[in-house]
Scaffold this motif. Structure first.
Motif, mmCIF file in Angstrom:
data_model
loop_
_atom_site.group_PDB
_atom_site.id
_atom_site.type_symbol
_atom_site.label_atom_id
_atom_site.label_comp_id
_atom_site.label_asym_id
_atom_site.label_seq_id
_atom_site.Cartn_x
_atom_site.Cartn_y
_atom_site.Cartn_z
ATOM 1 N N GLN A 195 -10.970 7.463 10.696
ATOM 2 C CA GLN A 195 -9.950 6.876 11.520
ATOM 3 C C GLN A 195 -8.524 6.774 10.898
ATOM 4 O O GLN A 195 -7.590 6.663 11.345
ATOM 5 C CB GLN A 195 -10.248 5.475 11.699
ATOM 6 N N CYS A 196 -8.615 7.778 9.617
ATOM 7 C CA CYS A 196 -7.387 7.602 8.773
ATOM 8 C C CYS A 196 -6.735 9.040 8.884
ATOM 9 O O CYS A 196 -7.357 10.101 9.176
ATOM 10 C CB CYS A 196 -7.770 7.433 7.207
ATOM 11 N N THR A 197 -5.516 9.234 8.247
ATOM 12 C CA THR A 197 -4.786 10.419 8.030
ATOM 13 C C THR A 197 -5.319 11.048 6.813
ATOM 14 O O THR A 197 -6.130 10.120 6.040
ATOM 15 C CB THR A 197 -3.237 10.094 8.007
ATOM 16 N N LEU A 198 -5.049 12.226 6.267
ATOM 17 C CA LEU A 198 -5.216 12.755 5.274
ATOM 18 C C LEU A 198 -4.713 12.045 4.056
ATOM 19 O O LEU A 198 -5.110 12.570 2.999
ATOM 20 C CB LEU A 198 -4.628 14.199 5.251
ATOM 21 N N GLY A 199 -3.805 11.019 4.140
ATOM 22 C CA GLY A 199 -3.228 10.270 3.155
ATOM 23 C C GLY A 199 -4.558 9.499 2.275
ATOM 24 O O GLY A 199 -4.442 9.144 1.258
ATOM 25 N N VAL A 200 -5.622 9.119 3.044
ATOM 26 C CA VAL A 200 -6.722 8.447 2.548
ATOM 27 C C VAL A 200 -7.985 9.434 2.492
ATOM 28 O O VAL A 200 -8.422 9.936 3.366
ATOM 29 C CB VAL A 200 -7.379 7.222 3.508
ATOM 30 N N PHE A 201 -8.458 9.600 0.983
ATOM 31 C CA PHE A 201 -9.235 10.418 0.869
ATOM 32 C C PHE A 201 -10.432 10.224 0.042
ATOM 33 O O PHE A 201 -10.222 9.032 -0.465
ATOM 34 C CB PHE A 201 -8.398 11.718 -0.010
ATOM 35 N N LYS A 202 -11.647 10.812 0.424
ATOM 36 C CA LYS A 202 -12.651 10.507 -0.691
ATOM 37 C C LYS A 202 -12.492 11.053 -2.010
ATOM 38 O O LYS A 202 -12.448 12.370 -2.233
ATOM 39 C CB LYS A 202 -13.786 11.230 0.116
ATOM 40 N N ALA A 203 -12.603 10.127 -3.011
ATOM 41 C CA ALA A 203 -12.248 10.518 -4.260
ATOM 42 C C ALA A 203 -13.714 10.418 -5.207
ATOM 43 O O ALA A 203 -14.011 11.057 -6.317
ATOM 44 C CB ALA A 203 -11.485 9.201 -5.115
ATOM 45 N N HIS A 204 -14.832 9.776 -4.547
ATOM 46 C CA HIS A 204 -15.993 9.541 -5.261
ATOM 47 C C HIS A 204 -16.649 9.238 -4.098
ATOM 48 O O HIS A 204 -16.598 8.720 -2.906
ATOM 49 C CB HIS A 204 -15.758 8.438 -6.363
ATOM 50 N N LYS A 205 -18.483 9.310 -4.166
ATOM 51 C CA LYS A 205 -19.231 9.077 -3.293
ATOM 52 C C LYS A 205 -19.042 7.414 -3.000
ATOM 53 O O LYS A 205 -19.540 7.258 -1.661
ATOM 54 C CB LYS A 205 -20.853 9.453 -3.623
ATOM 55 N N SER A 206 -18.529 6.842 -3.458
ATOM 56 C CA SER A 206 -18.530 5.496 -3.268
ATOM 57 C C SER A 206 -17.071 4.939 -3.026
ATOM 58 O O SER A 206 -16.795 3.530 -2.763
ATOM 59 C CB SER A 206 -19.094 4.327 -4.486
ATOM 60 N N PHE A 207 -15.915 5.918 -3.112
ATOM 61 C CA PHE A 207 -14.658 5.183 -2.865
ATOM 62 C C PHE A 207 -13.609 6.408 -2.044
ATOM 63 O O PHE A 207 -13.994 7.459 -2.124
ATOM 64 C CB PHE A 207 -13.801 5.321 -4.288
ATOM 65 N N LEU A 208 -13.043 5.644 -1.240
ATOM 66 C CA LEU A 208 -11.919 6.254 -0.385
ATOM 67 C C LEU A 208 -10.715 5.717 -1.098
ATOM 68 O O LEU A 208 -10.562 4.422 -1.480
ATOM 69 C CB LEU A 208 -11.876 5.904 0.961
ATOM 70 N N VAL A 209 -9.323 6.400 -1.314
ATOM 71 C CA VAL A 209 -8.243 6.003 -1.959
ATOM 72 C C VAL A 209 -7.022 6.334 -1.206
ATOM 73 O O VAL A 209 -6.962 7.461 -0.564
ATOM 74 C CB VAL A 209 -8.044 6.507 -3.362
ATOM 75 N N ASN A 210 -6.003 5.434 -1.097
ATOM 76 C CA ASN A 210 -4.904 5.916 -0.312
ATOM 77 C C ASN A 210 -3.766 6.328 -1.377
ATOM 78 O O ASN A 210 -3.568 5.796 -2.354
ATOM 79 C CB ASN A 210 -4.152 4.521 0.194
ATOM 80 N N ILE A 211 -3.343 7.529 -1.200
ATOM 81 C CA ILE A 211 -2.445 8.442 -1.936
ATOM 82 C C ILE A 211 -1.147 7.623 -2.256
ATOM 83 O O ILE A 211 -0.702 7.783 -3.561
ATOM 84 C CB ILE A 211 -2.143 10.028 -1.362
ATOM 85 N N LYS A 212 -0.871 6.910 -1.244
ATOM 86 C CA LYS A 212 0.564 6.130 -1.591
ATOM 87 C C LYS A 212 0.364 5.229 -2.781
ATOM 88 O O LYS A 212 1.448 4.572 -3.206
ATOM 89 C CB LYS A 212 1.137 5.513 -0.278
ATOM 90 N N TYR A 213 -0.786 4.540 -3.018
ATOM 91 C CA TYR A 213 -0.926 3.709 -4.030
ATOM 92 C C TYR A 213 -1.198 4.233 -5.631
ATOM 93 O O TYR A 213 -1.567 3.386 -6.355
ATOM 94 C CB TYR A 213 -1.851 2.487 -3.829
ATOM 95 N N ILE A 214 -1.264 5.656 -5.653
ATOM 96 C CA ILE A 214 -1.669 6.246 -6.937
ATOM 97 C C ILE A 214 -0.657 6.554 -7.588
ATOM 98 O O ILE A 214 0.507 6.947 -7.400
ATOM 99 C CB ILE A 214 -2.321 7.618 -6.675
ATOM 100 N N GLU A 215 -0.376 5.910 -9.190
ATOM 101 C CA GLU A 215 0.524 6.084 -10.049
ATOM 102 C C GLU A 215 0.396 7.288 -10.846
ATOM 103 O O GLU A 215 1.254 8.074 -11.046
ATOM 104 C CB GLU A 215 0.685 4.922 -10.695
ATOM 105 N N TYR A 216 -0.941 7.706 -11.296
ATOM 106 C CA TYR A 216 -1.153 8.663 -12.006
ATOM 107 C C TYR A 216 -2.637 9.037 -12.044
ATOM 108 O O TYR A 216 -3.617 8.131 -11.848
ATOM 109 C CB TYR A 216 -0.423 8.934 -13.246
ATOM 110 N N VAL A 217 -3.164 10.159 -12.347
ATOM 111 C CA VAL A 217 -4.510 10.694 -12.414
ATOM 112 C C VAL A 217 -4.680 11.127 -13.748
ATOM 113 O O VAL A 217 -3.666 12.303 -14.165
ATOM 114 C CB VAL A 217 -4.667 11.518 -11.281
#
Length: 271
Positions: A195-217
């Motif tokens: 239901q989401c845009t490409l901005g919400v991505f699967k980071a791990h088998k247990s997590f989805l993350v919204n790119i707009k809330y990432i500060e650094y990796v």
């Protein structure tokens, strides 16, 4: 590939036919995403209630409730997907005689790949928005939403306030929002991502993350080759794992975040 996938439901009693259609879509139509395939009319109604797909491939022969009756119930509940009608030679007159559903196209079983692709093209052309998704209008802008339920109670969350989603167990996912609230929903990560845009991505088998809330990796200190995601304003005070396998998802989300469309859909700016 288009930035957004049109969500497709396949409704057919024949399992082999459902699987063949899904394989065809995966191999020939990268802009389409099959979220469910069902064999009964009752299940079709449930799936359309829950996911509100843009396109439904509908065989008139379904278990429990026939395809046309199920489709009419879907419409009565306020949903309006594009319908591709499907029937064998015996039931084709019934399909062609129905004008209430306003089919995008018709298919006769057995179908051929070129004809199915044509029907899918007709349905995509009729989808109502540039991305093929339903949006809420809020303050003059477009806002993409995640719809689900928890203990039979409907829940609707704007994507732009979703910080991350975490799988709790097989049947429950937790949504962590920018205002500090946490919602429990009865949807899988796959359901949410569809239901989401490409901005919400699967980071791990247990997590989805919204790119707009990432500060650094940064590189993970725990697992060699993996990464840790740190959120802006230290949201929820934790680092979210980003596996090596999922790193390309992060790259695509980052590229998407630089587009105007991402600002419209994730931030809800006026368009």
């Amino acid at each position: 590939m288009d930035q957004y996938k049109y969500r497709v439901v396949i409704a057919d009693m024949n399992r082999e036919n459902r699987e063949a259609i899904e394989r065809h879509i995966k191999s020939r139509h990268p802009d389409l995403y099959v979220i469910r395939s069902v064999s009964s009319g009752n299940r079709l109604v449930e799936v359309c209630d829950r996911h509100q797909p843009e396109i439904v491939i509908l065989n008139v022969k379904l278990k429990a409730k026939d395809g046309l009756s199920a489709a009419k119930e879907v419409i009565s509940r306020g949903h309006s997907p594009e319908w591709i009608g499907m029937a064998d030679q015996e039931h084709l007159p019934v399909l062609l005689g129905n004008h209430e559903l306003k089919f995008a196209d018709y298919l006769m079983v057995p179908w051929i790949g070129e004809r199915l692709s044509k029907s899918l093209g007709e349905a995509v052309a009729r989808c109502g928005t540039a991305s093929g998704r339903p949006f809420l209008q809020e303050g003059g802008g477009f806002v993409n939403t995640v719809k689900s339920y928890y203990k039979a109670k409907p829940i609707e969350i704007p994507e732009r306030v979703l910080v991350f989603a975490q799988k709790k167990d097989k049947y429950v996912t937790r949504l962590f929002l920018s205002n500090g609230k946490v919602h429990h929903i009865n949807s899988t990560l796959k359901d949410i991502q569809s239901q989401c845009t490409l901005g919400v991505f699967k980071a791990h088998k247990s997590f989805l993350v919204n790119i707009k809330y990432i500060e650094y990796v940064v590189a993970s200190t725990q697992v060699s080759g993996n990464y840790d995601i740190h959120l802006v304003k230290n949201h929820y005070g934790l680092a979210i794992p980003l596996s090596k396998k999922m790193y390309p998802n992060f790259v695509r989300a980052k590229e998407f975040s630089n587009t105007l469309m991402s600002r419209i859909l994730l931030d809800g700016i006026a368009h």
